[in-house]
Design an enzyme around this catalytic site. Structure first.
Site, mmCIF file in Angstrom:
data_model
loop_
_atom_site.group_PDB
_atom_site.id
_atom_site.type_symbol
_atom_site.label_atom_id
_atom_site.label_comp_id
_atom_site.label_asym_id
_atom_site.label_seq_id
_atom_site.Cartn_x
_atom_site.Cartn_y
_atom_site.Cartn_z
ATOM 1 N N GLY A 153 0.880 -1.016 -0.043
ATOM 2 C CA GLY A 153 0.116 -0.049 0.151
ATOM 3 C C GLY A 153 0.858 1.319 -0.195
ATOM 4 O O GLY A 153 2.111 1.426 0.220
ATOM 5 N N CYS A 154 0.340 2.558 -0.343
ATOM 6 C CA CYS A 154 0.840 3.643 -0.362
ATOM 7 C C CYS A 154 1.442 4.163 0.780
ATOM 8 O O CYS A 154 2.667 4.447 1.205
ATOM 9 C CB CYS A 154 0.187 4.776 -1.170
ATOM 10 S SG CYS A 154 -1.676 4.946 -0.121
ATOM 11 N N TYR A 155 0.647 4.065 1.955
ATOM 12 C CA TYR A 155 1.311 4.452 3.424
ATOM 13 C C TYR A 155 2.234 3.648 3.728
ATOM 14 O O TYR A 155 3.187 4.019 4.323
ATOM 15 C CB TYR A 155 -0.120 4.846 4.389
ATOM 16 C CG TYR A 155 -0.905 5.938 4.219
ATOM 17 C CD1 TYR A 155 -0.412 7.003 4.367
ATOM 18 C CD2 TYR A 155 -2.417 5.758 3.966
ATOM 19 C CE1 TYR A 155 -1.126 8.331 4.297
ATOM 20 C CE2 TYR A 155 -2.988 6.909 3.940
ATOM 21 C CZ TYR A 155 -2.376 8.357 4.322
ATOM 22 O OH TYR A 155 -3.197 9.351 4.210
ATOM 23 N N THR A 157 3.994 1.850 1.944
ATOM 24 C CA THR A 157 5.504 1.794 1.784
ATOM 25 C C THR A 157 6.408 3.029 2.073
ATOM 26 O O THR A 157 7.588 2.780 2.369
ATOM 27 C CB THR A 157 5.356 2.245 0.020
ATOM 28 O OG1 THR A 157 4.561 1.032 -0.633
ATOM 29 C CG2 THR A 157 6.492 2.270 -0.638
ATOM 30 N N ALA A 158 5.678 4.327 2.334
ATOM 31 C CA ALA A 158 6.554 5.568 2.911
ATOM 32 C C ALA A 158 7.106 5.033 4.119
ATOM 33 O O ALA A 158 8.199 5.402 4.671
ATOM 34 C CB ALA A 158 5.618 6.636 2.839
#
Length: 350
Positions: A153-155, A157-158
């Site tokens: 997911g995007c969150y 990953t960061a």
């Protein structure tokens, strides 16, 4: 003799993640897009919904047809809403296709945890076990030769790229981790909703899904895998009035007298040879605009000797490194190509 290109199909081509895949794959040196697929708009030219693709992508959208995909493609990207891939991906795998799934349907290894957080019916356990979690900089060695990748997911990953080196080294106490994450509105998708209405989001900063975001168990699952024990985090999400970008600001108690220079050195060594993670100099912190439109993750640090805590800041473009870009990176790893193939471009600035 020219080597034949890998044929790819994109399911969910009318979503932001799908159309970003089109942008990246159109200029990939080893790939040919042979089918763009939408369950809701089949038969319609994709440029009708995305005029920026006029004269670039002239194909009509195909419907969801596994047999047709088998004839046209070698690899299928499933950029679908949660709950769709859980049923579709197994059919594609049984048809002999490789699958890179951008939904959340195969990230969590426990079907009960998935049901609790996503409120949908989980995929069969056998497919949850088969899916390789494709956080490329951390688990990239697991990807080559595999045929089923679950894109993070995007969150997560960061956040995970920002936390894992320190957790693995034992430099921070996992029990003290607090994550404050902010995202642009494209992360909510192209669907209509009051929270992304211009009058609601413009000149506004709004928290949402506090303590209930579906990316919480994904972050905890991976941190637990790294730490070798169960990890629980506080994770808060906010919607910001920008189109792209995620800033994940993370706080944790330091275990030892480590300073900013130490963290910088640790992370540079950890990510050495990984082209898409950039570690900032002391006193310089990343901003979302500096990775806009790119596959980069930029990370910076601030150590507070007074409180004994470190602040770790990590930024990505949610549609690229947080979705389509990392999916292409996983394709490159799967096929044993150069990891940066099709992704070697600078961020868009200003």
């Amino acid at each position: 003799m020219t080597e034949p290109k890998c044929r790819v199909a994109i399911v969910g081509s009318t979503g932001y993640g799908g159309v970003e895949l089109i942008r990246l794959l159109l200029q990939h040196p080893h790939v040919e897009i042979t089918s763009v697929i939408s369950s809701s708009s089949s038969g319609v030219p994709i440029a009708d919904g995305y005029p920026h693709l006029n004269q670039i992508m002239v194909e009509d959208l195909d419907g969801v047809d596994v047999a047709a995909m088998k004839e046209k493609a070698d690899v299928v990207f499933t950029a679908t809403p949660s709950g769709v891939s859980a049923k579709l991906a197994p059919q594609l795998l049984e048809a002999g296709l490789a699958v890179i799934d951008l939904s959340g349907d195969f990230r969590l290894k426990s079907p009960d945890v998935y049901s609790k957080w996503y409120k949908k019916e989980p995929a069969a356990q056998a497919y949850l076990d088969e899916a390789v979690y494709g956080l490329a900089e951390i688990f990239g060695a697991d990807v080559p030769g595999k045929t089923f990748i679950s894109n993070p997911g995007c969150y997560p990953t960061a956040t995970l790229l920002g936390l894992i080196p320190a957790v693995q080294a034992g430099w921070i106490d996992p029990a003290t981790i607090i994550i404050d994450a902010k995202s642009g509105v494209s992360g909510a998708g192209r669907g209509l909703g009051l929270s992304v209405h211009y009058s609601e989001i413009n000149e506004n900063l709004a928290p949402y899904k506090l303590n209930k975001h579906q990316h919480i168990p994904e972050i905890e699952q991976v941190l637990g895998r790294i730490a070798g024990r169960e990890v629980t985090v506080t994770f808060s999400t906010h919607l910001t009035p920008m189109t792209r970008g995620i800033l994940s600001t993370m706080y944790a108690t330091i275990q030892g007298g480590y300073k900013e220079e130490d963290f910088i050195g640790l992370y540079r060594e950890y990510y050495e040879g990984r082209p898409f993670v950039r570690i900032r100099e002391k006193g310089r912190w990343p901003a979302t605009k500096e990775v806009w439109g790119s596959n980069y993750c930029d990370i910076g640090f601030a150590v507070d000797e007074r409180t004994g805590r470190v602040t770790i800041l990590s930024v990505i473009d949610n549609l690229v490194k947080g979705a389509a870009g990392q999916a292409v990176q996983n394709l490159n790893l799967m096929m044993n190509w150069d990891e940066g193939a099709g992704l070697a471009f600078t961020p868009v600035y200003p």
